[in-house]
Design a protein around this motif. Structure first.
Motif, short mmCIF file in Angstrom:
data_model
loop_
_atom_site.label_atom_id
_atom_site.label_comp_id
_atom_site.label_asym_id
_atom_site.label_seq_id
_atom_site.Cartn_x
_atom_site.Cartn_y
_atom_site.Cartn_z
N MET A 159 0.82 -1.18 -0.14
CA MET A 159 -0.02 -0.09 0.05
C MET A 159 0.93 1.34 0.15
O MET A 159 2.00 1.25 0.59
N MET A 160 0.52 2.32 -0.62
CA MET A 160 1.18 3.51 -0.94
C MET A 160 0.34 4.60 -0.30
O MET A 160 -0.78 4.50 -0.74
N ARG A 161 0.91 5.60 0.14
CA ARG A 161 0.07 6.81 0.90
C ARG A 161 0.58 7.86 0.17
O ARG A 161 1.55 8.40 0.24
N ILE A 162 -0.31 8.64 -0.38
CA ILE A 162 0.00 10.27 -0.80
C ILE A 162 -0.91 11.29 -0.01
O ILE A 162 -2.27 10.69 0.56
N GLU A 163 -0.53 12.36 0.35
CA GLU A 163 -1.18 13.19 0.96
C GLU A 163 -1.17 14.53 0.56
O GLU A 163 -0.02 14.96 -0.10
N GLY A 164 -2.28 15.38 0.53
CA GLY A 164 -1.85 16.69 0.07
C GLY A 164 -3.38 17.61 0.17
O GLY A 164 -4.41 17.12 0.46
N GLU A 165 -3.13 18.78 -0.37
CA GLU A 165 -4.38 19.72 -0.38
C GLU A 165 -5.01 19.54 -1.71
O GLU A 165 -4.31 19.50 -2.95
N VAL A 166 -6.31 19.51 -1.76
CA VAL A 166 -7.23 19.36 -2.96
C VAL A 166 -7.12 20.48 -3.95
O VAL A 166 -7.39 21.60 -3.49
N VAL A 167 -6.54 20.41 -5.24
CA VAL A 167 -6.44 21.43 -6.08
C VAL A 167 -7.47 21.74 -7.22
O VAL A 167 -7.97 20.35 -7.47
N HIS A 168 -7.72 22.74 -7.84
CA HIS A 168 -8.80 22.75 -8.99
C HIS A 168 -7.91 22.22 -10.16
O HIS A 168 -6.93 22.26 -10.33
N GLY A 169 -8.64 21.35 -10.75
CA GLY A 169 -8.13 20.72 -12.04
C GLY A 169 -8.76 21.19 -13.31
O GLY A 169 -9.37 22.29 -13.29
N ASP A 170 -8.85 20.66 -14.44
CA ASP A 170 -9.46 20.99 -15.77
C ASP A 170 -10.93 20.65 -15.89
O ASP A 170 -11.66 20.82 -16.75
N ALA A 171 -11.69 19.88 -14.84
CA ALA A 171 -12.69 19.64 -14.83
C ALA A 171 -13.37 18.55 -15.64
O ALA A 171 -14.70 18.20 -15.99
N LEU A 172 -12.23 17.88 -16.21
CA LEU A 172 -12.77 16.70 -17.30
C LEU A 172 -13.43 15.88 -16.53
O LEU A 172 -14.53 15.03 -17.27
N GLY A 173 -13.01 15.25 -15.42
CA GLY A 173 -13.81 14.22 -14.62
C GLY A 173 -15.14 14.59 -14.50
O GLY A 173 -16.19 13.58 -14.63
N ARG A 174 -15.60 15.69 -14.07
CA ARG A 174 -16.70 16.18 -13.82
C ARG A 174 -17.69 16.14 -14.97
O ARG A 174 -18.89 15.63 -14.97
N THR A 175 -17.07 16.68 -16.23
CA THR A 175 -17.91 16.27 -17.42
C THR A 175 -18.26 15.10 -17.88
O THR A 175 -19.37 14.76 -18.56
N LEU A 176 -17.34 14.22 -17.42
CA LEU A 176 -17.63 12.69 -17.83
C LEU A 176 -18.48 12.19 -16.67
O LEU A 176 -18.71 10.60 -16.96
N GLY A 177 -18.98 12.71 -15.69
CA GLY A 177 -19.85 12.03 -14.61
C GLY A 177 -18.76 11.47 -13.60
O GLY A 177 -19.47 10.84 -12.84
N PHE A 178 -17.76 11.72 -13.38
CA PHE A 178 -16.66 11.36 -12.21
C PHE A 178 -15.97 12.33 -11.98
O PHE A 178 -14.65 12.71 -12.03
N PRO A 179 -16.61 13.30 -11.12
CA PRO A 179 -15.83 14.32 -10.48
C PRO A 179 -14.73 13.77 -9.62
O PRO A 179 -14.91 12.71 -8.90
N THR A 180 -13.68 14.48 -9.62
CA THR A 180 -12.63 13.98 -8.83
C THR A 180 -11.79 15.15 -7.72
O THR A 180 -12.01 16.22 -8.01
N ALA A 181 -11.20 14.51 -7.02
CA ALA A 181 -10.52 15.56 -5.91
C ALA A 181 -9.07 15.45 -6.40
O ALA A 181 -8.38 14.17 -6.68
N ASN A 182 -8.37 16.54 -7.06
CA ASN A 182 -7.03 16.48 -7.42
C ASN A 182 -5.81 16.76 -6.57
O ASN A 182 -6.04 17.73 -5.84
N LEU A 183 -4.82 16.05 -6.78
CA LEU A 183 -3.64 16.33 -5.99
C LEU A 183 -2.63 16.58 -7.05
O LEU A 183 -2.45 15.82 -7.84
N HIS A 184 -1.55 17.56 -6.68
CA HIS A 184 -0.26 17.48 -7.50
C HIS A 184 0.32 16.29 -7.08
O HIS A 184 0.44 16.06 -6.05
#
Length: 201
Positions: free
Chosen positions: A1-26
């Protein structure tokens, strides 16, 4: 198992337009392979959500020079997480990144990824486990322990003149950016762990 943590940033909203909104991390950690993963996402209020996660540069839409992102679609979860600090545990690799010939093919693959992630991640998203039965996240325990240990040092520091220990869960929650409920659970867990330590003889 790998762990990544960080602050959710704005993306290009591609996932939302496809019906899969995402929380994005750099995504700066090059040790994490690109691909699609089943995951669990821990929120600051103590909830844990099942998720399907994509790590990479979105090859169907972007070139190889695009920013590398971790995109987490939290299953059955509808709240906005922009600006929130999240912890993502990648628990099972599903597939490599693929450049699809059409959006329709991509969406079909995402539906399959979602079903596999739902099965692999184990429990439904957007719900906390019963109160006081779910494990307290270790990252939260570390933050609360650090704050309370700093208070203890200040209390015994003769130069300070006055200690700052004994802060309420409300003050700690505000300082740490965590919910009061999660802070109280951390304090109870830390007390319980201290009580089980063997006495010095």
């Amino acid at each position: 198992m790998m762990r990544i943590e960080g602050e959710v940033v704005h993306g290009d909203a591609l996932g939302r337009t496809l019906g899969f909104p995402t929380a994005n991390l750099h995504m700066y950690d090059e040790t994490v392979p690109d691909g699609v993963w089943a995951a669990r996402v821990s929120l600051r209020d103590g909830r844990v959500a099942s998720a399907v996660v994509s790590v990479g540069r979105r090859p169907t839409f972007c070139g190889s020079d695009a920013a590398r992102l971790l995109e987490a679609h939290l299953i059955d979860f509808e709240e906005s997480l922009y600006g929130e600090w999240i912890v993502v545990d990648l628990i099972a690799f599903i597939r490599d990144q693929v450049r699809f010939a059409s959006v329709r093919e991509l969406v079909a693959a995402m539906e399959t990824d979602l079903a596999r992630a739902r099965a692999l991640a184990g429990r439904p998203a957007g719900r906390s486990e019963p109160k006081d039965r779910s494990p307290v996240p270790e990252w939260a325990l570390r933050r609360v322990r650090s704050a309370t240990e700093a208070d203890a040092v200040a209390e015994t520091d003769e130069r300070s003149g006055k200690g700052v220990g004994g802060r309420s869960s409300t003050v700690l929650a505000r300082q740490l950016g965590m919910s009061r409920r999660l802070v109280r659970r951390c304090l109870r867990e830390l007390d319980a762990r201290r009580e089980t330590l063997p006495l010095d003889v």
